[in-house]
Design an enzyme around this catalytic site. Sequence first.
Site, PDB file in Angstrom:
ATOM      1  CG  MET A  50      -1.825  -1.174   1.282  1.00 33.98           C
ATOM      2  SD  MET A  50      -3.025  -1.188  -0.052  1.00 33.98           S
ATOM      3  CE  MET A  50      -4.189   0.016   0.543  1.00 33.98           C
ATOM      4  CB  CYS A  51       1.877   3.385  -2.240  1.00 34.63           C
ATOM      5  SG  CYS A  51       2.670   1.783  -2.621  1.00 34.63           S
ATOM      6  NE  ARG A  52      -2.293   6.039   1.115  1.00 34.81           N
ATOM      7  CZ  ARG A  52      -3.597   5.734   1.167  1.00 34.81           C
ATOM      8  NH1 ARG A  52      -4.460   6.557   1.751  1.00 34.81           N
ATOM      9  NH2 ARG A  52      -4.050   4.634   0.635  1.00 34.81           N
TER      10      ARG A  52
ATOM     11  CG  ASN B  28      -2.463   2.833  -2.938  1.00 33.23           C
ATOM     12  OD1 ASN B  28      -1.976   1.889  -2.327  1.00 33.23           O
ATOM     13  ND2 ASN B  28      -3.322   3.677  -2.391  1.00 33.23           N
TER      14      ASN B  28
END
Lengths: 271, 271, 271, 271
Positions: free
Chosen positions: D1-3, D112
């Site tokens: 997961m990322c932003r 993401n």
Amino acid sequence: MCRLAAYIGTEIPLENIIARPRHSLLVQSQDAQEAKLRVNGDGFGIAWYGHLPEPGLFKDVLPAWADTNLPSICRLVRSRLFLAHVRAATTGASSRENCHPFTHGRWAFMHNGGIGNFGHLRRDMEALIGDDYYALRRGTTDSELFFLMMLSNGLDADAPDALRKTLDQLLGIAARRGTAGQPIRLTCAFSDGTRIFAFRFADDRQAPTLYLSDCLDHGGRAFASEPLEGPCARWRAVEQDQLYELAPGRLDVHAIAVAPSHTTSLRSLSA
Amino acid sequence: MCRLAAYIGTEIPLENIIARPRHSLLVQSQDAQEAKLRVNGDGFGIAWYGHLPEPGLFKDVLPAWADTNLPSICRLVRSRLFLAHVRAATTGASSRENCHPFTHGRWAFMHNGGIGNFGHLRRDMEALIGDDYYALRRGTTDSELFFLMMLSNGLDADAPDALRKTLDQLLGIAARRGTAGQPIRLTCAFSDGTRIFAFRFADDRQAPTLYLSDCLDHGGRAFASEPLEGPCARWRAVEQDQLYELAPGRLDVHAIAVAPSHTTSLRSLSA
Amino acid sequence: MCRLAAYIGTEIPLENIIARPRHSLLVQSQDAQEAKLRVNGDGFGIAWYGHLPEPGLFKDVLPAWADTNLPSICRLVRSRLFLAHVRAATTGASSRENCHPFTHGRWAFMHNGGIGNFGHLRRDMEALIGDDYYALRRGTTDSELFFLMMLSNGLDADAPDALRKTLDQLLGIAARRGTAGQPIRLTCAFSDGTRIFAFRFADDRQAPTLYLSDCLDHGGRAFASEPLEGPCARWRAVEQDQLYELAPGRLDVHAIAVAPSHTTSLRSLSA
Amino acid sequence: MCRLAAYIGTEIPLENIIARPRHSLLVQSQDAQEAKLRVNGDGFGIAWYGHLPEPGLFKDVLPAWADTNLPSICRLVRSRLFLAHVRAATTGASSRENCHPFTHGRWAFMHNGGIGNFGHLRRDMEALIGDDYYALRRGTTDSELFFLMMLSNGLDADAPDALRKTLDQLLGIAARRGTAGQPIRLTCAFSDGTRIFAFRFADDRQAPTLYLSDCLDHGGRAFASEPLEGPCARWRAVEQDQLYELAPGRLDVHAIAVAPSHTTSLRSLSA
């Protein structure tokens, strides 16, 4: 020993100096012709002036030829005044803190050469940094320290005077502490965003090479450790003991007078 | 092109091979004498065997001469069998994933050379990786891929046979796809923790150099791209087209027979 | 704020402290329970003692959980005494020079906490480093500086005395310069390769947590910022104002007496 | 997961999106509110469009909050269209090759989420990359691979169609190979330098969050994983199963129709 280049003129992509010329700074990082060390693989840095008074700063520890961000940034970023440096470590580890240029406020500074016996001179030099600048000390290089001494000596108000005072202080310390037969060699370029200053100074009169171009294709001018496109009439050697001040359409040269006693004693020390 | 060394014998600090000899791997990283590129500054790696069947692995992207961890690890870590590599990037960016050695289970593998026209051969080569090994592909080098092909071809069961099969597959692909006049050159060393295998193979018969020492001071033996202590009678050149298998007190040499049709077609392609 | 652990006992793989316990240092780097900051992702370091008097040192700037070398080194390297640290940067950039532990000769040192208003105290603190140690200053942290002050104050000859002198000097400088309402907090562990020293000290008496284990499964003992395997009777809190000296089979505790005038003035400053 | 965040509008300094807002991407890297992982410390990247058709690209493996180059570049570089990403590694090591955005020609792409059971789907997915794009594969992420599949499916000619085809292929592979109960979740943004495309898709209908701003202070609009300045009426959630196409003064939304057979079989697989 390192290789450096500094450009002032119309806005150009950084790559026009750093990557595109036949003997660009990138080429010099792998295959310097006039340096003690042929390879300058211990990091690199760029300070460039844009829409703010303070320069942007991009440094990393990888060899310039191997860094994947550098080509992209050199292609996209455009500037009317920038300094670029590839490093061959002499003092100080390979860390971003030890990569040139160093910046403070509007100023950016870079150095090629070395201060002989620096380990023994360092403490006295650091003692001369003004309180306002002491907290700026980030790394362990002689170069960053020389820059902080210049700032402490009023670089903002009068660059030639600050340089003279700093050289005088340095030679005084070297005379007191001794340089163990090693030379003090400084070939530097620095800027406040409106002008590029550059000088060559060495107590053995063998400062690393520096050249100044006449008008480049794109209208600007540049200093570089080695002519960017091979030996040709458009680059001339920068003379020692002179501070060059290069602004758009104007070049001033200031003599760097150093107190004779120091230079005498140093010459005999390093003889 | 890169430089490499592999040691087997009594337990010694890694530095006895990597850092202390007069022409150590560290010296070769800055000043190779028998390589196409003098500087091997695009990362380094060490695989060493200790108390576990699987080797330890330490890789980084900085030039070996600039990395601050390397001297400490080389001084403190002792091993009876280890592989070490300094890289000059040909294919694949400077990333830890692309640094040698590559490891899987008990195996460690490293390569000096290059597979000509690799960009066009890569897809067919990757298609030959067994399903069990496909997920291991981490980087983009021809070297890691050759290792995964060898594993897929039964490296664990019969190393000479796996090497022959892999070379045969590679030459078949090269014959089909063409190498655009570029050679295929492989000088490799690999180990399962009990023996060191090493070979030189090139379709133009100009594989990068590799030497095998007689007994070193500390009782062990080593392969190295260049003799570690200058030219002397104690190092002899590794012959091409042979797979050397070096164990304590024993050296076996296996012929690498490659199907004539391939070598013929390749020679004409690269001629 | 950071998390740290130090082990002494029979030789074990580093991972037995750093990676394998349920609440290992690696887990604490991502999910600290008793720290001001939950994430300690600004680099890590290990100093371990092996067959030489000087420790090995391995540091890097990546988060401990992301570094690909760390698991391998923790699995393969075995040691009877080692210090490990994960960093959450407070002063000093993310560089290897600013990662803990710091080493000199036989000594290794690491710190959790911070010296309030350090930017204003730094110059006076650096002035107290002995000439022999001044050249060792590599980074910009308060931690490295505290270590160099202890070395200058005779750490080699008498550790409790050197610590008391150094705290006394630090509190004196803080009293003179002021700490701007910020506390001075030091939870440290250090070693000469035969013993581990550890202490908690804070001018507001809120030094970061530190625990000492009774006998671990593998026979040794450890200090750790947080118990490695969850709250259980086998870990007890380290008391403030005491220097613990832990050797195989022996624990000595030395009082750290600090001149009352300093502590008084500081307490009022930070109140 | 990322932003992630993506901006289009009048030229602004990158920092106006990445660093200055109260809940900027930099803040989200340390303290995400709507992500499975609060910390996104495994590298970052920016692709920005300037005076060339191809975007500039700047990526590094340090946590965004710790990188010393990032603030300077965000302050100095100005752009009318850029994509920015902070990474929490799920598949693929912390290397620059695995940081987003990925670029090819005029295109930049970031993701993401994650493709469940990717290790088992990877081979079939890579088989669908067109020959022209196969050599572009640099890292090991599912994200880069999805981008190369989109390019192979004609992204340049018709973005919605290429996305539909790629999702269809992916779901077909997942149906054949199984996802071991793990979801396929894709929240992506990509651009050709004139428009930003963005979509949310998940086979369990729980794609990571994405918001679209109305007009920002500086006239432009942005997509972001979380509203940049806290919950307010000016950000609305991006709906799933729609491809948003955002150009200056215009927003088009394309339905992403996925073959029912796939979605059915997948839903049952992941149930």
